[in-house]
Motif scaffolding. Structure first.
Motif, PDB file in Angstrom:
ATOM      1  N   ASN A 284       1.605   7.471   4.941  1.00 64.68           N
ATOM      2  CA  ASN A 284       1.354   6.821   3.500  1.00 64.68           C
ATOM      3  C   ASN A 284       1.808   5.453   3.046  1.00 64.68           C
ATOM      4  O   ASN A 284       1.156   4.593   2.276  1.00 64.68           O
ATOM      5  CB  ASN A 284       1.960   7.937   2.536  1.00 64.68           C
ATOM      6  CG  ASN A 284       1.306   9.231   2.603  1.00 64.68           C
ATOM      7  OD1 ASN A 284       0.324   9.392   2.979  1.00 64.68           O
ATOM      8  ND2 ASN A 284       2.208  10.363   2.362  1.00 64.68           N
ATOM      9  N   GLU A 288      -0.161   2.345   1.345  1.00 63.07           N
ATOM     10  CA  GLU A 288       0.172   1.626   0.256  1.00 63.07           C
ATOM     11  C   GLU A 288       0.284   0.113   0.490  1.00 63.07           C
ATOM     12  O   GLU A 288      -0.043  -0.849  -0.209  1.00 63.07           O
ATOM     13  CB  GLU A 288       1.559   2.147  -0.277  1.00 63.07           C
ATOM     14  CG  GLU A 288       1.422   3.556  -0.734  1.00 63.07           C
ATOM     15  CD  GLU A 288       0.645   3.538  -2.240  1.00 63.07           C
ATOM     16  OE1 GLU A 288       0.957   2.456  -2.929  1.00 63.07           O
ATOM     17  OE2 GLU A 288      -0.141   4.238  -2.417  1.00 63.07           O
ATOM     18  N   LYS A 291      -2.899  -1.516   0.770  1.00 62.61           N
ATOM     19  CA  LYS A 291      -3.755  -1.428  -0.546  1.00 62.61           C
ATOM     20  C   LYS A 291      -3.398  -2.531  -1.245  1.00 62.61           C
ATOM     21  O   LYS A 291      -3.900  -3.217  -2.120  1.00 62.61           O
ATOM     22  CB  LYS A 291      -3.343  -0.127  -1.265  1.00 62.61           C
ATOM     23  CG  LYS A 291      -3.826   0.215  -2.673  1.00 62.61           C
ATOM     24  CD  LYS A 291      -3.525   1.258  -3.229  1.00 62.61           C
ATOM     25  CE  LYS A 291      -3.965   1.689  -4.637  1.00 62.61           C
ATOM     26  NZ  LYS A 291      -3.663   2.868  -5.229  1.00 62.61           N
TER      27      LYS A 291
END
Length: 709
Positions: A284, A288, A291
């Motif tokens: 995760n 992130e 992103k």
């Protein structure tokens, strides 16, 4: 501006701090405040920090305890690239003259040329070769002082460009920092490396980086000298570790290994749960980070597009408002420079908003990366892994405990040196003393004179020491003294005197020790050298220092010196003499050949060692070792060589020659047995089996047959 004031130049260096160089700074300060010979030629190998010292001098001017004589000095750095950028010889000369005028008009001015070789070459290429003469004349007239910075590899070229430099300037040789000073410098620089890579550095990593780059000096790609070598290794290790850790987080790798090694099912399930959580959270977090990076890239692309759009709109509106044919300006024209059109204002607002979002996103990206790196730390093992990649030395070898190596030194030497147990024990003990004992003594680390017949292990001892102490036989540097039989041999070793051809090149020996100040130097067959050469050896063995022809002091304190001599050969080879009788006669001849002050330098003659004749059983042992080496070499090909002990005994009896020593027998194997194996590999590369070597006592050679597996 071609001259940059010291304070301005220092301001360009972020977080500058001079550490571990206090002695150097004090020495160059004392030279600058002399009445005569008060200009400097700073030299040293690349990476040692030659350019740091003038910066340290500038920084020291701000300190309250700096002598006033230094505070009043006004330092100016020459911007060589700026001076020669036009390429116009006349313009460059005019600007140079204005520069000199400014220096002359400024009291206590000091001109610093950071790369003298580059300056001289640029001056020559633009037709201004007289620049250096002008600087020298100004220095001679006391108009201003000069600090020339020259790398070691360019020093001879600089002297060729301008021979007066070697006479006019005080040479200061910047030596590599060692011990606490080196650790202090690398620790300071590692802080900026840690900030750049966003990864913490363990103290053991810094220690290992210093240790490896000091011990293995011939490794490629790490800069020329300390501290740059250690700093480069840390930087490269951080980059490699960061890349690897972001793909394979150490915590996940550790949990995976613990699961594989666990035999307790309950523990395995608990570890597996931890691993699942870590893999989920790590996945995760990486998503992130990816992103935010993607958003940053897209936002910057959009900003560039809007900036291009704004520029186009401004150009169009300017053309519409100010047509070339219009002679009368409208109100819109008069106010166009002070007000934006609605379209322009709209685009600028969008750009402003995007820039705010980019800044916010960048801060978020920074926090996420910091979170990803939170549990990462560069350790000693990562340094070893990186250095292994660079040097090609196996990491297992690099990770060896040096204390254990010293403890096992005698045993390791005995595994290679046969029949010389007394000499091996003496050498092992004296090396341990040199490495561990803290008593400060003048001279090299340790020095030996090996006497004895040829082929009994004198050179092999030097090679074995290099392998066991420094990890590589290449650290052994050999000088064949038969090449130094002429009277001018001294000039070859330390460099020709000023005015003679080759003065700029320096000496073979002094240059070698400057490049490799830690290692083993073997001087073979010293009796062949010219007597004048021994005056140099006397200084090395006594003081551990030698000054070359240029005036640079070369330090031998970390060098192991081994000399060999053929003196007493007839006694050693006489089978009618015992070992003790041969040694006594050889010692008597040695005393008649060399001055006692030279012989006494070998630890009061305790390190003058006699190597014995090798008995038949030792010669046979050497041959078995050679066969073992062959089998180890060809094992991967599925081949082996079988030679019975009885054949080895007969072979040694027929072929061993006292004059050639043990060298002749491995030479026979290389010439007569190895070609058979190699030809078999070439003709039948995939055929595995065993070579049986049977000795023919009548023909006195080996008959070799092959048995296929």
């Amino acid at each position: 501006m071609h001259l940059i004031r010291g304070r301005e130049y220092l301001a360009r260096i972020q977080n500058f701090k001079l550490l571990g160089r206090e002695h150097d700074l004090e020495r160059i300060s004392s030279i600058l405040i002399r009445k005569s010979s008060n200009s400097l030629l700073l030299t040293g190998p690349a990476g040692v920090g030659v350019s740091i010292l003038p910066l340290g001098l500038q920084a020291a001017k701000e300190l309250p305890d700096t002598p006033f004589d230094i505070i009043v000095k006004k330092l100016f750095w020459l911007n060589t690239d700026s001076l020669f950028s036009s390429g116009d010889s006349n313009k460059i000369n005019d600007e140079f003259q204005r520069m000199l005028k400014k220096l002359v008009q400024t009291p206590e001015s000091v001109l610093i040329i950071t790369d003298t070789y580059n300056f001289l070459e640029a001056a020559h290429n633009t037709g201004n070769s007289h620049f250096m003469n002008a600087i020298n004349n100004a220095d001679k007239s006391k108009d201003f002082q000069v600090i020339l910075e020259v790398r070691d590899e360019h020093l001879s070229s600089v002297f060729k460009w301008n021979s007066v430099i070697s006479e006019m300037y005080t040479l200061y040789d910047v030596a590599e920092p060692v011990g606490e000073n080196l650790t202090l410098i690398v620790n300071h620089v590692s802080e900026s490396l840690s900030i750049h890579h966003k990864i913490a550095i363990d103290a053991t990593a810094i220690e290992e980086a210093i240790h490896l780059t000091s011990k293995y000096r011939d490794s490629l790609g790490l800069g020329g000298a300390q501290p740059q070598r250690a700093i480069s290794l840390l930087d490269r290790a951080l980059a490699s570790y960061r890349q690897y850790a972001h793909k394979h987080h150490p915590k996940i790798a550790d949990l995976t290994a613990r699961i594989a090694n666990s035999t307790d099912e309950t523990q395995r399930l608990e570890l597996q749960n931890q691993l699942n959580i870590w893999e989920r959270d790590w996945g995760n977090l990486k998503a992130e980070i990816s992103k935010t990076y993607q958003y940053q890239r897209d936002a910057e692309t959009l900003r560039f597009q809007l900036q291009d759009e704004l520029a186009t709109l401004q150009e169009e509106e300017s053309n519409n408002l100010c047509p070339e044919s219009s002679a009368v300006k409208t109100f819109a024209q008069l106010t166009s420079n002070g007000f934006d059109s609605p379209a322009q204002a709209n685009i600028k607002e969008k750009i402003h908003q995007i820039e705010k979002e980019i800044a916010t996103n960048a801060e978020q990206h920074k926090k996420l990366v910091a979170l990803a790196n939170k549990d990462l730390m560069l350790t000693r093992q990562e340094i070893i892994t990186e250095f292994s990649q660079i040097s090609g030395i196996p990491s297992t070898k690099l990770d060896e405990n040096e204390v254990e190596n010293l403890i096992n030194l005698e045993a390791n030497l005995l595994s290679r040196i046969f029949g010389q147990n007394d000499a091996v024990k003496h050498v092992a003990n004296s090396v341990k003393v040199a490495k561990v004992d803290t008593m400060q003594e003048s001279g090299p680390a340790v020095s030996y004179l090996f006497l004895g017949p040829s082929g009994v292990g004198k050179t092999e001892m030097a090679k074995a020491l290099a392998q066991n102490i420094f990890g590589d036989e290449k650290s052994l540097i050999r000088f064949d003294m038969s090449e130094y039989m002429e009277k001018h041999a001294v000039a070859k070793l330390i460099g020709a005197p000023p005015g003679y051809e080759g003065f700029e090149a320096g000496g073979i020996l002094t240059n070698s020790v400057r490049k490799n100040p830690i290692g083993i130097y073997l001087f073979d067959e010293i009796e062949k050298a010219h007597p004048d050469v021994f005056n140099i050896f006397l200084q090395i063995l006594s003081d551990g220092r030698l000054t070359d022809n240029i005036g640079r002091t070369v330090d031998f304190s970390d060098i192991i010196i081994i000399m060999t001599s053929n003196i007493g050969q007839p006694y050693y080879l006489n089978p009618g003499l015992s070992d003790e009788e041969a040694n006594n006669l050889a010692t008597e001849e040695l005393n008649n050949t060399y001055r006692s002050e030279l012989l006494n330098r070998f630890n009061g003659r305790e390190n003058i060692l006699h190597f014995k004749r090798l008995p038949p059983e030792v010669i046979e042992k050497i041959i078995r070792r050679e066969i073992t080496k062959l089998n180890d070499s060809y094992q991967t090909r599925g081949l082996e060589i079988e030679m019975k002990d009885s054949c080895i005994t007969c072979f040694c009896k027929d072929h061993y020659d006292l004059i050639r020593g043990a060298r002749g027998l491995p030479g026979y194997i290389k010439t007569n047995i190895r070609p058979v194996i190699v030809n078999h590999i070439l003709n039948s590369p995939n055929e595995k089996g065993k070579f049986c070597a049977v000795y023919n006592t009548e023909r006195k050679n080996f008959e070799i047959s092959f048995i296929k597996k």
